[in-house]
Scaffold this motif. Structure first.
Motif, PDB file in Angstrom:
ATOM      1  N   CYS A 195      73.078  64.924  59.756  1.00  0.00           N
ATOM      2  CA  CYS A 195      73.451  64.512  58.717  1.00  0.00           C
ATOM      3  C   CYS A 195      74.185  66.457  58.664  1.00  0.00           C
ATOM      4  O   CYS A 195      74.092  67.456  58.279  1.00  0.00           O
ATOM      5  CB  CYS A 195      72.675  64.842  57.375  1.00  0.00           C
ATOM      6  SG  CYS A 195      72.023  63.140  57.306  1.00  0.00           S
TER       7      CYS A 195
ATOM      8  N   ARG B  94      80.673  53.645  71.099  1.00  0.00           N
ATOM      9  CA  ARG B  94      81.325  55.403  71.428  1.00  0.00           C
ATOM     10  C   ARG B  94      80.625  55.325  72.504  1.00  0.00           C
ATOM     11  O   ARG B  94      81.259  56.803  73.014  1.00  0.00           O
ATOM     12  CB  ARG B  94      81.506  56.342  70.461  1.00  0.00           C
ATOM     13  CG  ARG B  94      81.993  55.730  69.052  1.00  0.00           C
ATOM     14  CD  ARG B  94      82.108  56.808  68.179  1.00  0.00           C
ATOM     15  NE  ARG B  94      82.588  58.408  68.165  1.00  0.00           N
ATOM     16  CZ  ARG B  94      83.766  58.537  68.101  1.00  0.00           C
ATOM     17  NH1 ARG B  94      85.083  57.013  67.356  1.00  0.00           N
ATOM     18  NH2 ARG B  94      84.363  59.681  67.863  1.00  0.00           N
TER      19      ARG B  94
ATOM     20  N   LEU C 221      77.219  53.703  66.807  1.00  0.00           N
ATOM     21  CA  LEU C 221      77.548  54.782  68.156  1.00  0.00           C
ATOM     22  C   LEU C 221      77.712  53.993  69.462  1.00  0.00           C
ATOM     23  O   LEU C 221      78.522  54.446  70.286  1.00  0.00           O
ATOM     24  CB  LEU C 221      75.921  54.981  68.365  1.00  0.00           C
ATOM     25  CG  LEU C 221      75.712  56.105  67.719  1.00  0.00           C
ATOM     26  CD1 LEU C 221      73.957  56.796  67.010  1.00  0.00           C
ATOM     27  CD2 LEU C 221      76.534  57.584  67.137  1.00  0.00           C
TER      28      LEU C 221
ATOM     29  N   VAL D  81      81.158  62.574  66.076  1.00  0.00           N
ATOM     30  CA  VAL D  81      80.076  61.969  67.316  1.00  0.00           C
ATOM     31  C   VAL D  81      81.339  62.247  68.468  1.00  0.00           C
ATOM     32  O   VAL D  81      82.061  61.348  68.543  1.00  0.00           O
ATOM     33  CB  VAL D  81      79.411  61.273  67.494  1.00  0.00           C
ATOM     34  CG1 VAL D  81      78.388  61.108  68.603  1.00  0.00           C
ATOM     35  CG2 VAL D  81      78.512  61.409  66.215  1.00  0.00           C
TER      36      VAL D  81
ATOM     37  N   ILE E 226      76.365  63.495  61.807  1.00  0.00           N
ATOM     38  CA  ILE E 226      76.931  62.709  60.951  1.00  0.00           C
ATOM     39  C   ILE E 226      77.024  62.779  59.274  1.00  0.00           C
ATOM     40  O   ILE E 226      76.571  63.534  58.977  1.00  0.00           O
ATOM     41  CB  ILE E 226      76.555  60.803  61.720  1.00  0.00           C
ATOM     42  CG1 ILE E 226      74.676  61.487  61.189  1.00  0.00           C
ATOM     43  CG2 ILE E 226      76.290  60.747  62.510  1.00  0.00           C
ATOM     44  CD1 ILE E 226      74.262  59.922  61.024  1.00  0.00           C
TER      45      ILE E 226
ATOM     46  N   ALA F 140      79.960  52.752  59.452  1.00  0.00           N
ATOM     47  CA  ALA F 140      79.410  53.193  60.000  1.00  0.00           C
ATOM     48  C   ALA F 140      80.114  53.619  60.841  1.00  0.00           C
ATOM     49  O   ALA F 140      79.549  55.275  61.590  1.00  0.00           O
ATOM     50  CB  ALA F 140      78.668  52.604  60.726  1.00  0.00           C
TER      51      ALA F 140
ATOM     52  N   VAL G  19      80.174  57.938  61.927  1.00  0.00           N
ATOM     53  CA  VAL G  19      79.692  59.116  63.248  1.00  0.00           C
ATOM     54  C   VAL G  19      81.393  59.415  64.056  1.00  0.00           C
ATOM     55  O   VAL G  19      81.444  59.389  65.192  1.00  0.00           O
ATOM     56  CB  VAL G  19      79.099  57.412  64.218  1.00  0.00           C
ATOM     57  CG1 VAL G  19      77.921  57.410  64.547  1.00  0.00           C
ATOM     58  CG2 VAL G  19      80.516  56.336  64.882  1.00  0.00           C
TER      59      VAL G  19
ATOM     60  N   TYR H  88      68.036  61.039  66.520  1.00  0.00           N
ATOM     61  CA  TYR H  88      68.547  61.820  64.742  1.00  0.00           C
ATOM     62  C   TYR H  88      67.393  62.671  64.072  1.00  0.00           C
ATOM     63  O   TYR H  88      66.241  61.631  64.615  1.00  0.00           O
ATOM     64  CB  TYR H  88      68.737  60.230  63.704  1.00  0.00           C
ATOM     65  CG  TYR H  88      69.065  60.517  62.170  1.00  0.00           C
ATOM     66  CD1 TYR H  88      70.634  60.356  62.031  1.00  0.00           C
ATOM     67  CD2 TYR H  88      68.090  59.996  61.507  1.00  0.00           C
ATOM     68  CE1 TYR H  88      70.045  60.860  60.719  1.00  0.00           C
ATOM     69  CE2 TYR H  88      68.127  60.014  60.072  1.00  0.00           C
ATOM     70  CZ  TYR H  88      70.074  60.743  59.994  1.00  0.00           C
ATOM     71  OH  TYR H  88      70.250  60.441  58.178  1.00  0.00           O
TER      72      TYR H  88
ATOM     73  N   LEU I  19      71.524  64.151  66.458  1.00  0.00           N
ATOM     74  CA  LEU I  19      72.330  64.188  65.089  1.00  0.00           C
ATOM     75  C   LEU I  19      72.013  64.557  64.054  1.00  0.00           C
ATOM     76  O   LEU I  19      70.636  63.761  63.699  1.00  0.00           O
ATOM     77  CB  LEU I  19      72.592  62.263  64.745  1.00  0.00           C
ATOM     78  CG  LEU I  19      72.799  61.836  66.086  1.00  0.00           C
ATOM     79  CD1 LEU I  19      73.328  60.374  65.699  1.00  0.00           C
ATOM     80  CD2 LEU I  19      74.643  62.617  66.480  1.00  0.00           C
TER      81      LEU I  19
ATOM     82  N   LEU J  38      74.093  52.131  61.785  1.00  0.00           N
ATOM     83  CA  LEU J  38      74.536  53.426  62.961  1.00  0.00           C
ATOM     84  C   LEU J  38      74.929  53.550  64.089  1.00  0.00           C
ATOM     85  O   LEU J  38      75.603  53.629  65.123  1.00  0.00           O
ATOM     86  CB  LEU J  38      73.373  54.101  62.561  1.00  0.00           C
ATOM     87  CG  LEU J  38      73.712  55.907  63.379  1.00  0.00           C
ATOM     88  CD1 LEU J  38      74.889  56.475  62.602  1.00  0.00           C
ATOM     89  CD2 LEU J  38      72.418  56.857  62.164  1.00  0.00           C
ATOM     90  N   ASP J  39      73.422  52.641  65.487  1.00  0.00           N
ATOM     91  CA  ASP J  39      73.519  52.289  66.456  1.00  0.00           C
ATOM     92  C   ASP J  39      74.505  51.283  67.023  1.00  0.00           C
ATOM     93  O   ASP J  39      74.497  51.903  68.341  1.00  0.00           O
ATOM     94  CB  ASP J  39      72.310  51.948  66.975  1.00  0.00           C
ATOM     95  CG  ASP J  39      71.948  51.684  68.289  1.00  0.00           C
ATOM     96  OD1 ASP J  39      71.081  52.302  69.114  1.00  0.00           O
ATOM     97  OD2 ASP J  39      71.400  50.048  68.971  1.00  0.00           O
TER      98      ASP J  39
ATOM     99  N   LEU K 237      77.554  56.794  56.236  1.00  0.00           N
ATOM    100  CA  LEU K 237      76.384  55.421  56.426  1.00  0.00           C
ATOM    101  C   LEU K 237      76.001  54.832  55.699  1.00  0.00           C
ATOM    102  O   LEU K 237      76.430  53.630  55.574  1.00  0.00           O
ATOM    103  CB  LEU K 237      76.164  56.078  57.311  1.00  0.00           C
ATOM    104  CG  LEU K 237      74.636  55.177  57.994  1.00  0.00           C
ATOM    105  CD1 LEU K 237      75.228  54.607  58.948  1.00  0.00           C
ATOM    106  CD2 LEU K 237      73.485  55.616  58.700  1.00  0.00           C
TER     107      LEU K 237
END
Length: 312
Positions: free
Chosen positions: A13, A89, A86, A60, A43, A53, A57, A69, A11, A82-83, A48
């Motif tokens: 930016c 998803r 993700l 993604v 991302i 968040a 994402v 990242y 990932l 962020l985790d 973020l």
């Protein structure tokens, strides 16, 4: 030669002005990753940091699996968000939020590197809130007498050395409070965790070589040596890494950087530890070599070449 896999996904930016492109600072690395068979996804770092968040994402794809990242620093709490986004998803960060905080913030790594790094103490504090003189005096009492440097859990303001970083004498409470208060003021909303005092040590640089060496560790193995990003020169000496290796292994984080400097008495010291995902590369670093070890299936022992990279 280390093999690479097409399944390595990183990932980056996105460019704030061109959301379909990687930020210009990381664009060359993203291109190198694709050339090595990896996948670069984007991302929204600004979203973020703003607490969204989900929006960060949005680009993604579902079911992305394990994700590295590489980008601008992320506060540990935002990294956890962020985790979580993700995972919603079908993806997850290769470095867990717990491991990220441990490597990224000084209180997480300090005890593991005790004896290898300057004596330090810290006080949690909010953004814009400087500890009072009494609290700072108590903190300073835990350090050796003499000079110290001020930082937060992640960053210093070394470019404002006399104003907001260096304390000539910890026994001078007025000067200590003045430097700390100015540091907190300048850090503003970017202050992370609290105030840290670190005992000052006198470091020297070899002629025509970087004053600080950045060591990149993957799964406890040193994979690359580079100059610190702020160094005007790219050449690096080769420090003895065995004592540091033991500490990195004990820290138990998959992707770590350690910044080393040579003390005036000839001893190499760890001046900073960081999570490799948010550690910057020197402008002259070999990005192909960097991407090679990031995407490698197995770590190889590090034998520094004159350019500071690991030979294939």
């Amino acid at each position: 030669m280390a093999t690479t896999t097409a399944t390595t996904t990183v990932l980056y930016c996105s460019d704030p002005l061109h959301e379909r492109r990687a930020d210009a600072h990381f664009a060359a690395e993203a291109r190198q990753l694709r050339a090595a068979g990896g996948t670069a996804l984007l991302i929204d770092h600004d979203a973020l940091l703003a607490g969204d968040a989900g929006r960060a994402v949005a680009r993604v794809p579902e079911g992305a699996g394990a994700l590295w990242y590489r980008g601008w620093m992320i506060p540990a709490d935002r990294y956890a968000e962020l985790d979580a986004a993700l995972r919603g998803r079908g993806g997850e960060l290769a470095v867990t939020p717990e491991a990220y905080r441990r490597a990224h913030e000084l209180p997480g790594w300090y005890e593991t590197f005790a004896g290898l790094t300057p004596v330090s103490g810290w006080l949690p504090t909010g953004q814009g809130v400087a500890p009072d003189r009494e609290g700072l005096a108590a903190l300073a009492a835990g350090l050796p007498p003499g000079a110290a440097v001020v930082k937060d859990y992640v960053k210093s303001r070394k470019h404002e050395w006399d104003e907001a970083c260096y304390v000539p004498d910890l026994a001078d409470p007025a000067a200590l409070h003045r430097v700390v208060a100015r540091f907190v003021e300048l850090q503003g909303e970017f202050l992370t965790g609290g105030v840290v005092l670190r005992a000052f040590e006198d470091f020297v640089a070899a002629q025509e070589a970087a004053a600080e060496v950045r060591v990149w560790w993957r799964d406890g193995t040193p994979r690359m040596l580079t100059a610190h990003p702020d160094s005007p020169v790219a050449e690096v000496p080769a420090p003895d890494l065995e004592p540091v290796r033991a500490a990195v292994e004990a820290l138990d984080c998959p992707f770590v950087t350690t910044d080393l400097a040579l003390r005036a008495d000839g001893v190499w010291r760890v001046v900073e530890v960081g999570d490799g995902q948010v550690s910057d590369l020197h402008r002259e670093a070999d990005r192909a070599a960097f991407v090679g070890f990031l995407t490698a299936d197995q770590a190889l022992l590090c034998t520094p070449s004159p350019s500071g990279t690991t030979p294939a």
